[in-house]
Design an enzyme around this catalytic site. Structure first.
Site, PDB file in Angstrom:
ATOM      1  CD  GLU A 163      -1.019   3.884   2.502  1.00 44.03           C
ATOM      2  OE1 GLU A 163      -1.093   3.052   1.603  1.00 44.03           O
ATOM      3  OE2 GLU A 163      -0.549   3.628   3.633  1.00 44.03           O
ATOM      4  CG  HIS A 231      -4.947   3.184  -1.460  1.00 44.80           C
ATOM      5  ND1 HIS A 231      -4.214   2.118  -1.918  1.00 44.80           N
ATOM      6  CD2 HIS A 231      -4.301   3.637  -0.364  1.00 44.80           C
ATOM      7  CE1 HIS A 231      -3.163   1.922  -1.134  1.00 44.80           C
ATOM      8  NE2 HIS A 231      -3.199   2.825  -0.180  1.00 44.80           N
ATOM      9  CB  CYS A 348      -2.837  -0.293  -7.879  1.00 46.82           C
ATOM     10  SG  CYS A 348      -4.437  -0.235  -7.101  1.00 46.82           S
TER      11      CYS A 348
HETATM   12  O1  SUG Z   1      -1.380  -1.588  -0.204  1.00 46.04           O
HETATM   13  N1  SUG Z   1      -1.767  -4.799  -1.512  1.00 46.04           N
HETATM   14  C1  SUG Z   1      -1.644  -3.388  -1.731  1.00 46.04           C
HETATM   15  C2  SUG Z   1      -2.481  -2.956  -2.907  1.00 46.04           C
HETATM   16  C3  SUG Z   1      -2.215  -1.537  -3.292  1.00 46.04           C
HETATM   17  C4  SUG Z   1      -3.161  -1.019  -4.284  1.00 46.04           C
HETATM   18  N2  SUG Z   1      -2.824   0.299  -4.629  1.00 46.04           N
HETATM   19  C5  SUG Z   1      -3.696   1.287  -4.934  1.00 46.04           C
HETATM   20  N3  SUG Z   1      -4.961   1.210  -4.620  1.00 46.04           N
HETATM   21  N4  SUG Z   1      -3.244   2.347  -5.489  1.00 46.04           N
HETATM   22  C6  SUG Z   1      -2.026  -2.597  -0.491  1.00 46.04           C
HETATM   23  O2  SUG Z   1      -2.991  -2.981   0.187  1.00 46.04           O
HETATM   24  C7  SUG Z   1      -1.174  -6.918  -0.489  1.00 46.04           C
HETATM   25  C8  SUG Z   1       0.053  -7.651  -0.012  1.00 46.04           C
HETATM   26  C9  SUG Z   1      -0.220  -8.975   0.641  1.00 46.04           C
HETATM   27  O3  SUG Z   1      -1.262  -9.167   1.214  1.00 46.04           O
HETATM   28  O4  SUG Z   1       0.701  -9.813   0.620  1.00 46.04           O
HETATM   29  C10 SUG Z   1      -0.927  -5.448  -0.681  1.00 46.04           C
HETATM   30  O5  SUG Z   1      -0.031  -4.887  -0.113  1.00 46.04           O
END
Ligand code: SUG
Length: 417
Positions: A163, A231, A348
């Site tokens: 990731e 994460h 993020c």
């Molecule tokens: O991968 N949300 C992302 C958020 C990523 C956050 N990134 C870090 N922590 N670096 C994920 O969970 C939600 C999409 C949706 O539900 O439509 C989403 O993908």
């Protein structure tokens, strides 16, 4: 050559919506079905970049990916006009905005050949994110095309989930000094998936040509993943010689801290006790999903989302910290509510790269006037709102695709279309 840290923010794409696609990401599942505001979301992102520029920090961008992802639908034997309901939200997700998941970056002072190594993340655990990597790879190969200074690697095979920088931290006396790189992986997460696999982390460390003696692999605590820290960057962030973390971020915290202190004697750990801020409050407020940055005068600032100020336990702790003698004395607050509602905070939204800006393709760097033009494009082209059922409307697909084309034309990046 002056190497500095550049934050590359993912511009929020015109298909931003709430489809509840990420199990283990509490905000994503809680807000499933809500109406999203892509224009406002992207403008919040621009304002966040302006906040960094005003602090005197260089700023870069990464662009929205093609959505719907016609190549991916094609490979699945379908098209946008007959796509099964089960695949549509994944084909439209604007999740590439969370650039911390684009790749893992090892700056030049840490690598065997003195180049900055960048390994694209495969994001294989979540179907809607598993098809980001080809467009990410193309962008990073263009932005960091100067092979005298950069090496961009394709993702590790999907046997192992990676990731990107969201599960990677770097500690060093300064950005341009040799650092210690830390890969945080998940073993178990209660009912939730552990998205970062240790074998992927080890592969990235090899590809990025890191010194095994200055690389640590650390397990994220099961309690943190189970509480919604999908994460590591939801419970910890590092910058320079400072590690800012929740007490319950790591499975074996004494062993980790001891190893780190041996490798980096100047290390300072700013730890938030669970008795003061619970894991739940940390995750709700995204206290740790902050940008911890070194300002031009050498001091550090912590840039938190507005939700941190609205969470009493968190704000009280932050105010006391900033008033104390620790290494973080300045707080900044940014409003990224649209992204936050999908579980993406300030950290993020950005990928950190330590480099001389003169070695980066200038089309990926921004100043105030370029941000003005980007904001104008967003204001005129991005849909104002999207509810998940709207994703079935061909007029909306055309609008989303046109918006992306307009942005690429503006930035002279049509090569990526
Ligand atoms: O991968 N949300 C992302 C958020 C990523 C956050 N990134 C870090 N922590 N670096 C994920 O969970 C939600 C999409 C949706 O539900 O439509 C989403 O993908």
């Amino acid at each position: 050559m002056t190497r500095v840290e550049i934050n590359f923010d993912g511009i929020v794409g015109p298909s931003h919506n709430y489809s509840g696609l990420s199990l283990g990401n509490i905000a994503s599942t809680t807000n499933k079905g809500m109406v999203a505001y892509p224009r406002a979301a992207a403008l919040e992102g621009v304002a966040k970049m302006r906040h960094n520029l005003a602090l005197g920090l260089p700023q870069g961008i990464l662009l929205p990916h093609p959505r719907p992802n016609r190549d991916w639908l094609d490979a699945l034997g379908t098209r946008p006009d007959d796509v099964p309901e089960t695949l549509r939200p994944a084909a439209f997700s604007a999740s590439a905005m969370w650039a911390a998941n684009a790749a893992t970056v090892s700056p030049a002072p840490d690598t065997g050949d003195g180049r900055c190594h960048i390994t694209v993340a495969n994001l294989r655990t979540m179907p809607h994110r598993s098809h980001e990597w080809p467009a990410t790879l193309r962008q990073l190969e263009l932005a960091f095309a100067d092979t005298r200074h950069f090496a961009v690697h394709p993702p590790v095979p999907p046997a192992f989930g990676d990731e990107g920088a969201a599960n990677h931290m770097r500690l060093a006396a300064g950005h341009d000094a040799p650092g210690v790189e830390i890969f945080v992986y998940g073993l178990r997460g209660g009912a939730f998936p552990a998205r970062q696999h240790v074998e992927a982390s080890r592969a990235v460390a090899r590809l990025n040509r890191l010194d095994p003696d200055r690389t640590l692999f650390v397990a994220q605590s099961e309690a943190a993943i189970a509480a919604g820290a999908f994460h590591n960057d939801v419970v910890a962030v590092a910058n320079g010689h400072v590690l800012f973390a929740h007490e319950q971020a790591f499975e074996d915290r004494p062993a980790f801290y001891a190893a780190l202190k041996r490798l980096l004697p100047e290390l300072e750990i700013v730890e938030v006790p669970a008795s003061v801020v619970s894991l739940e409050d940390a995750i709700r407020s995204y206290l740790f999903n902050a940008q911890l940055v070194t300002l031009p005068d050498g001091t550090m600032a912590l840039i938190v989302p507005g939700e941190a100020r609205e969470t009493p336990s968190v704000w009280a702790w932050l105010e006391a910290m900033a008033a104390g003698n620790g290494p973080i004395r300045r707080l900044g607050v940014v409003d990224v509510r649209q992204s936050m509602a999908n579980g993406g905070g300030p950290a993020c939204l950005r990928l950190r790269v330590v480099a001389d800006p003169a070695t980066v393709d200038p089309r990926f760097l921004v100043d105030e006037s370029k941000l003005d033009r980007i904001a104008d494009c967003i204001a005129s082209e991005w849909p104002e709102q999207i509810a998940p059922p709207d994703l079935g409307d061909p007029a909306l697909w055309a609008r989303i695709e046109q918006a992306r084309r307009a942005l690429h034309a503006l930035l002279e990046l049509d090569a990526l279309l």
